[in-house]
Design an enzyme around this catalytic site. Structure first.
Site, PDB file in Angstrom:
ATOM      1  N   LYS A  79      10.546  28.743  91.337  1.00 48.12           N
ATOM      2  CA  LYS A  79       9.765  27.832  91.238  1.00 48.12           C
ATOM      3  C   LYS A  79       9.488  27.613  90.150  1.00 48.12           C
ATOM      4  CE  LYS A  79       7.236  24.750  93.965  1.00 48.12           C
ATOM      5  NZ  LYS A  79       5.979  24.568  95.143  1.00 48.12           N
ATOM      6  N   SER A 154       6.887  20.750  98.069  1.00 45.68           N
ATOM      7  CA  SER A 154       7.014  20.785  96.585  1.00 45.68           C
ATOM      8  C   SER A 154       8.292  21.720  96.069  1.00 45.68           C
ATOM      9  CB  SER A 154       5.790  20.963  95.944  1.00 45.68           C
ATOM     10  OG  SER A 154       5.212  22.129  96.503  1.00 45.68           O
ATOM     11  N   SER A 178       4.918  23.586 101.382  1.00 47.50           N
ATOM     12  CA  SER A 178       5.549  23.090 100.733  1.00 47.50           C
ATOM     13  C   SER A 178       6.905  23.491 100.696  1.00 47.50           C
ATOM     14  CB  SER A 178       5.643  23.396  99.015  1.00 47.50           C
ATOM     15  OG  SER A 178       4.253  22.719  99.195  1.00 47.50           O
TER      16      SER A 178
END
Length: 481
Positions: A79, A154, A178
């Site tokens: 990420k 996210s 997330s």
């Protein structure tokens, strides 16, 4: 054999047994990326050249017997809010569009030390603020099961990359759901570990008391293997916990006899989609058949979790994002008069609207006259929520709940109404406020073919119990199919 469809652990085994080389694994993944990335946009940055260089070094170490772990030679996506030395790290924000870190996040370093190959950085909601991966400066990521829908957020890029076989597993971060919510929307497995289990050093902070890095994988076995690799005590993170053991793969046994599972009535009321509800109750029946004891119970304070979370997270964000001012690194506005106008213009141009909204909300709740009324009250509520969970875990080993109130919404549907997006986190944020672990596992599909995810919650440091239950359920579901 379609290499890209293998799980991380099975690929690692084949690499060790010399059935597949590390380069062949990379070839398969990059071919898949070439095929699907243009449509789904899971990545912000790809490092093809760097990946092949890593591959050759790792292959040599595997051949010499220096790397023997389960994930040696396996390609991974990271990420884009975790620092990677020499590789662009943007948090999907304009303000960090040119930021190349001089160090690597501890969790990522643990993977590198284990012989994993980093292939790139995945798209995300800007600074992890969002639940749909639509607030990214670099464009939206689409759901692998239907490109008209969001992948969740996210960590939407990581979830989509795993579901599309564009990597063998990925790292995400979970501040209010997330990892678990996009895992549910994309039909993969994701875990938020107990707060302090995985080092936050090198994770670009959103809400420091809530953030936690975790694995996003194709199944529970991979999830356990990745967690075992990234979890460690780290003196560079003041909240890192020394645990008695970091062995998670030994929990992968098909035995849930006598396991006490609680279904919180408060999670099954108004607002929960009927198909999601039916899938969770069907999963509960599966656990019963396997010998677990399942019953409903009251879990208090659920309605206070969202306001408490958004006050605390926004307050911490307004403090953490103060450092992005155009002076030290990152984007700087082209035209400005004095220092103050440079700050203002840089931040106005560099941050997206959702990030600005949360910074302003956080600054407001921390301001003189409102600190006691909002922020202190939210901290007290957080403590009470933790107490409620502690009480529940005196009676139950695991809490079974939905990961999200609906399946993945249509692209654009949450942007007009931020409150709707905030409410989509209603089932996940309590785990962050309480610091407890949560595991998201696929448990069905709705009538549109979109995945439904269930969430298993456990007491602090009870990841092994969650993995055991998740593994048993996953195997039972495979047999039913």
């Amino acid at each position: 054999m379609e290499i890209q469809k293998l799980t991380a652990v099975s690929l690692g085994k084949k690499i060790k047994e010399k059935e597949i080389s590390v380069r062949e694994a990379l070839d398969a993944v990059f071919a898949q990326i070439d095929q699907t990335e243009g449509r789904y946009h899971a990545y912000v940055t790809l490092d093809k050249e760097g990946a092949y260089k890593q591959a050759d070094v790792i292959q040599e170490k595997i051949d010499k017997g220096e790397l023997t772990g389960a994930l040696a030679g396996v390609p991974v996506a990271i990420k884009d809010n975790m620092c990677t030395k020499g590789l662009l790290t943007t948090c999907s924000s304009k303000i960090l569009e040119n930021y190349i870190p001089t160090y690597t996040a501890s969790a990522v370093q643990n993977l590198t030390d284990a012989g994993c190959v980093i292939i790139g950085k995945t798209n995300m909601d800007e600074f992890a603020m969002g639940s749909t991966t639509e607030t990214s400066y670099y464009g939206v990521t689409r759901n692998p099961h239907n490109p008209d829908h969001v992948p969740g957020g996210s960590s939407g890029g990581s979830a989509a990359a795993v579901a599309l076989n564009e990597c063998f597993f990925a790292l995400g971060s979970d501040t209010g759901g997330s990892i678990r919510q996009p895992s549910a929307f994309c039909g993969i497995t994701g875990m938020k570990p107990t707060y302090g289990t995985v080092s936050r050093y090198g994770l670009i902070a959103y809400g420091s008391s809530l953030d936690q890095i975790g694995p996003m994988t194709k199944n529970v076995t991979d999830c356990a293997a990745v967690l075992e690799t990234i979890a460690s005590y780290d003196k560079k993170d003041s909240t890192s916990m020394k645990r008695e053991e970091y062995d998670f793969t030994s929990a992968l046994v098909r035995d849930v006899k006598g396991l006490r599972i609680g279904l919180p009535k408060d999670y099954f009321g108004e607002g929960l989609d009927s198909e999601v509800k039916a899938a969770i109750f069907k999963a509960a029946e599966t656990f019963k058949r396997m010998g677990a004891i399942v019953e409903e119970f009251d879990l208090g304070l659920v309605q206070y979790a969202i306001p408490a979370y958004y006050i605390i997270a926004s307050a911490e964000a307004s403090s953490n994002l103060e450092r992005f001012d155009g002076v030290k690194y990152g984007y700087r506005t082209k035209e400005y008069g004095d220092l103050h106008s440079m700050y203002k213009k840089t931040r106005s141009e560099g941050f997206g609207s959702e990030v600005k909204r949360r910074i302003m909300l956080g600054s407001f709740v921390l301001s003189s006259g409102y600190y006691d009324a909002y922020y202190l009250k939210a901290l007290k509520t957080k403590a009470l929520i933790k107490q409620e969970f502690d009480k529940a875990f005196e009676k139950y080993d695991i809490i079974l709940a939905p990961a999200a109130p609906t399946t993945a919404p249509l692209l654009g549907s949450s942007l007009q109404d931020p409150i709707k997006m905030y409410l989509s986190d209603i089932y996940t944020i309590s785990a962050n406020l309480a610091g407890i672990p949560g595991l998201s596992i696929p448990c069905g599909k709705d009538n549109k073919g979109l995945p439904i995810g269930m969430q298993l919650l456990g007491g602090c440091f009870q990841e092994k119990t969650l993995l055991r239950a998740g593994f048993a359920y996953e195997k039972a579901r495979e047999e039913e199919a």
